[in-house]
Design a protein around this motif. Structure first.
Motif, short mmCIF file in Angstrom:
data_model
loop_
_atom_site.label_atom_id
_atom_site.label_comp_id
_atom_site.label_asym_id
_atom_site.label_seq_id
_atom_site.Cartn_x
_atom_site.Cartn_y
_atom_site.Cartn_z
N TYR A 142 -1.59 5.92 -3.01
CA TYR A 142 -2.64 4.93 -3.31
C TYR A 142 -2.30 4.04 -4.49
O TYR A 142 -2.57 2.85 -4.46
CB TYR A 142 -4.01 5.58 -3.56
CG TYR A 142 -4.25 6.84 -2.76
CD1 TYR A 142 -4.22 6.81 -1.37
CD2 TYR A 142 -4.50 8.06 -3.38
CE1 TYR A 142 -4.43 7.96 -0.62
CE2 TYR A 142 -4.69 9.21 -2.64
CZ TYR A 142 -4.66 9.15 -1.27
OH TYR A 142 -4.85 10.29 -0.55
N GLN B 190 1.76 5.51 -0.39
CA GLN B 190 1.24 6.79 0.09
C GLN B 190 0.26 7.41 -0.91
O GLN B 190 -0.77 7.94 -0.55
CB GLN B 190 2.40 7.76 0.32
CG GLN B 190 1.93 9.12 0.78
CD GLN B 190 3.08 10.02 1.16
OE1 GLN B 190 4.24 9.68 0.98
NE2 GLN B 190 2.76 11.18 1.70
N VAL C 202 0.87 -1.18 0.00
CA VAL C 202 0.00 0.00 0.00
C VAL C 202 0.91 1.23 0.00
O VAL C 202 1.77 1.37 0.86
CB VAL C 202 -0.92 0.01 1.24
CG1 VAL C 202 -1.74 1.28 1.27
CG2 VAL C 202 -1.83 -1.20 1.24
N LEU D 87 3.08 -1.30 4.21
CA LEU D 87 2.41 -0.01 4.02
C LEU D 87 3.45 1.10 4.06
O LEU D 87 4.14 1.28 5.06
CB LEU D 87 1.37 0.21 5.10
CG LEU D 87 0.33 -0.90 5.25
CD1 LEU D 87 0.49 -1.61 6.59
CD2 LEU D 87 -1.08 -0.38 5.12
N GLN E 174 -7.52 5.01 -0.19
CA GLN E 174 -6.54 4.20 0.51
C GLN E 174 -7.18 2.90 1.00
O GLN E 174 -6.52 1.87 1.05
CB GLN E 174 -5.93 5.00 1.65
CG GLN E 174 -4.60 4.48 2.17
CD GLN E 174 -3.55 4.33 1.09
OE1 GLN E 174 -3.71 3.53 0.15
NE2 GLN E 174 -2.48 5.07 1.20
N PRO F 105 1.19 5.10 4.54
CA PRO F 105 -0.13 4.95 3.90
C PRO F 105 -1.07 6.12 4.16
O PRO F 105 -1.96 6.37 3.37
CB PRO F 105 -0.68 3.67 4.54
CG PRO F 105 0.04 3.55 5.83
CD PRO F 105 1.40 4.13 5.60
#
Lengths: 353, 279
Positions: A83, A81, A79, A160, A143, A163
């Motif tokens: 998206y 930042q 995941v 992540l 997100q 995220p």
């Protein structure tokens, strides 16, 4: 799945992004890699995910050497930042992507894909959005789609990368709590990269603080906050006041306060500094403690922040103290008032040369 | 007042230098009536030139499409030694005069060129034949697609591709399902520009083609020959066809921009901000 790093080093040209990192992530952990930009936290995440290959060292997945496994074989959910949603696909198609690209033998049937995607969208509370395009969703919603998409391939690890970095603080707070709940329900191993110490402390059960490509400290959030092993960690995890520790006649002082009784100071010739967090300063009557003058008062919801100029200290380096709203209501400190400071806790470190 | 003056100046300039010449082309072409126009266009030599031009574009544009995408991909998504040299190289055809581009191919493939002996021995004609025209056209039009794609791809970053790979997609699946849809508008735009230039290229092609009527004459070359023979009506008739192709290309570009307003602006801005504005 447990992850272990053994002596992982990665250079970009002359610049060592991470250096000789050893780290164990137990199965089901939610670990935060915390550090400034350039600390190597993202590089470490990308090495675990297979987006970078380490120059030296090993990545172990459940004890197996996975250093050179291709990304697709690692079963990691990423995941990002920003998206990284596929913007020409609907939410449904985004989440279904990982299932649709499977080899013919492994690919679930169309109805099975549909069911699975609907389950995942329900999990991230976005069932209503399945035929929307990413552009039609808010940041927080996007997100969550990204998270559902990552989970579609039944990842053993969720990685992540900042995220919630692009979201405003309200949404960020909600999503953090939601991620934590999700993690507790589903028990996958997660690693989250963040530069926000509050986020790390709030969401993770283990925090790894990185600095210049090396691990400064690993610990549970309380421990890393209360027992920082170095001045760097202490400073990074929140506001601090820095005061020199003075040695006189074999005794140690912070200002006029004798701290020798705490006995943690080596009374050698080395210069030392004491780090004190704002909430560790007690503010009371001028008759007791280190006399000081109130320079500023700021009420911030439940807490009140005071700028204090201690006697014998330069006026442009005020100390910051935090007291509770209740205490402030009782005492009513005003600007210019004379008060006395006492320190509830402090930590002494050798001053950097 | 100042604004009005500016607008009038700009419009006047456009009229004199762009609209008027275009009108003149069509007016001259039709000066002697439609019949003469048709005859000029349908003359075997003219028709051969049209077909050659379309053939050259049909070969050069797809090849440049492949090279352009590959080059833009390499530059936008990877870091490697010599990357800035590659970017400079891509711009080379913009910097070099087309005549010199043509000369290069004569030097390399001509009778007295480096490969001249080998090619003659194997009865392969490059210069003064279709392969030479295609090569020269490709050289001149190479930057259009790559230049159009590099900023698009750079602004999009690698996140989408990395996500697709982490979800188990193969390299091909990632390209077809993620990368290509992401760049499709920029790509189409680049292809249109490349095509317009490929059909209109004169200098480089003029050097390598050798002006053999009905064989190696593309439309621009044919126009020149007719013009030099004082056959103005025929020259302008063929020129009007060329102008028409250019206008069609521009129309296509406008339609693209109208359908996809983000095409021109999204390119240089971080994508999320534009996306939000767009939604």
């Amino acid at each position: 799945m447990s992850i272990a790093l053994r002596g992982v080093t990665k250079q970009f040209g002359q610049y060592a992004a991470v250096e000789n990192i050893d780290l164990d992530v137990p199965t089901g952990a939610l670990m935060a890699l915390l550090g400034r930009s350039g600390s190597g936290k993202t590089t470490l995440l990308r090495i675990i995910g297979g987006l970078e290959t380490p120059d030296q060292g090993q990545v172990l997945f459940d004890g197996q050497d996975a250093t050179l496994w291709p990304i697709g074989d690692r079963k990691v959910g990423f995941v990002f930042q920003q998206y990284a949603l596929f913007r020409h696909m609907t939410v449904f198609e985004n989440v279904a992507f990982g299932l649709k690209v499977k080899r013919r033998g492994e690919r679930p049937s169309a109805p099975a894909i549909r069911t699975k995607v609907q389950e995942l969208l329900a999990l991230v509370q976005l069932s209503w959005a399945h035929d929307r395009y990413p552009a039609q969703l808010s940041g927080g919603q996007r997100q969550r789609v990204a998270l559902a998409r990552a989970m579609a391939i039944d990842p053993k690890v969720l990685l992540l990368d900042e995220p919630f970095g692009a979201l405003d603080s309200q949404v960020r707070h909600e999503l953090r709590r939601w991620l934590r709940r999700l993690h507790d329900e589903l028990h996958f191993t997660s690693i989250i990269v963040t530069h926000d110490q509050q986020e790390a402390i709030e969401v993770a059960d283990t925090v790894v603080l990185l600095n210049q490509g090396k691990i400064e400290q690993v610990g549970i959030p309380d421990e890393i906050y209360d027992l920082p092993r170095s001045a760097f960690v202490h400073r990074f995890l929140g506001q601090v006041n820095e005061l020199p520790v003075l040695l006189r006649d074999g005794r140690a002082y912070i200002g006029p306060i004798d701290i020798s009784a705490a006995a943690e100071v080596q009374t050698g010739s080395a210069r030392n500094i004491a780090l004190i967090r704002p909430h560790e300063i007690e503010v009371g009557q001028a008759s007791a403690g280190w006399p000081a003058t109130v320079l500023a008062v700021r009420v911030i919801g439940p807490i009140v922040r005071l700028d204090l100029c201690a006697d014998d200290r330069p006026i442009h380096e005020p100390l910051e103290a935090e007291i509770s709203r209740e205490r402030f209501e009782a005492e009513r400190f005003t600007i210019g008032q004379r008060v006395g400071m006492r320190f509830r806790r402090w930590q002494v470190y050798p001053a950097a040369a | 007042m100042g604004r009005l003056l500016l607008i009038v100046t700009a419009l006047l300039f456009l009229c004199v230098f762009l609209v008027l010449p275009l009108l003149v082309v069509f007016a001259q072409a039709l000066a002697k009536g439609f019949e003469v126009y048709y005859l000029a266009i349908l003359a075997p030599m003219a028709w051969a030139a049209v077909k050659l031009t379309l053939l050259v574009a049909a070969i050069a544009v797809p090849l440049n499409l492949i090279f352009g995408v590959a080059a833009a991909w390499a530059i936008a998504k990877f870091n490697f030694r010599g990357k800035s040299a590659l970017i400079t190289l891509i711009d080379l055809p913009f910097a070099v005069s087309p005549v010199i581009a043509g000369m290069i191919f004569i030097l390399v493939f001509g009778t007295h060129g480096w490969f001249g002996g080998y090619l003659r021995a194997h009865h392969i004609r490059v210069v003064f034949a279709v392969p030479g025209i295609v090569l020269a056209t490709m050289f001149v039009t190479f930057p259009f697609i790559a230049r159009e794609l590099i900023p698009v791809m750079q602004s999009q970053g690698k996140d989408d591709e990395e996500t697709a790979l982490s979800l188990g997609a193969t390299g091909w699946q990632t390209f077809w399902r993620v990368t290509l849809p992401n760049i499709r508008w920029g790509l189409l735009y680049g292809v249109l520009l490349c095509n317009a230039r490929a059909m209109g290229e004169f200098g480089a092609v003029s050097v390598v083609a050798g002006h053999i009527r009905g064989v190696t004459n593309t439309m621009p070359l044919h126009v020149e020959i007719l013009y030099n023979e004082y056959n103005y009506t025929a020259a302008f008739a063929v020129a009007s066809l060329l102008a028409l192709l250019a206008l069609l290309t521009l129309a296509g570009k406008s339609i693209l921009e109208w359908r996809q307003p983000e095409l021109r602006h999204a390119v240089r801005r971080p994508r999320d901000r534009t996306r939000r504005a767009y939604s």
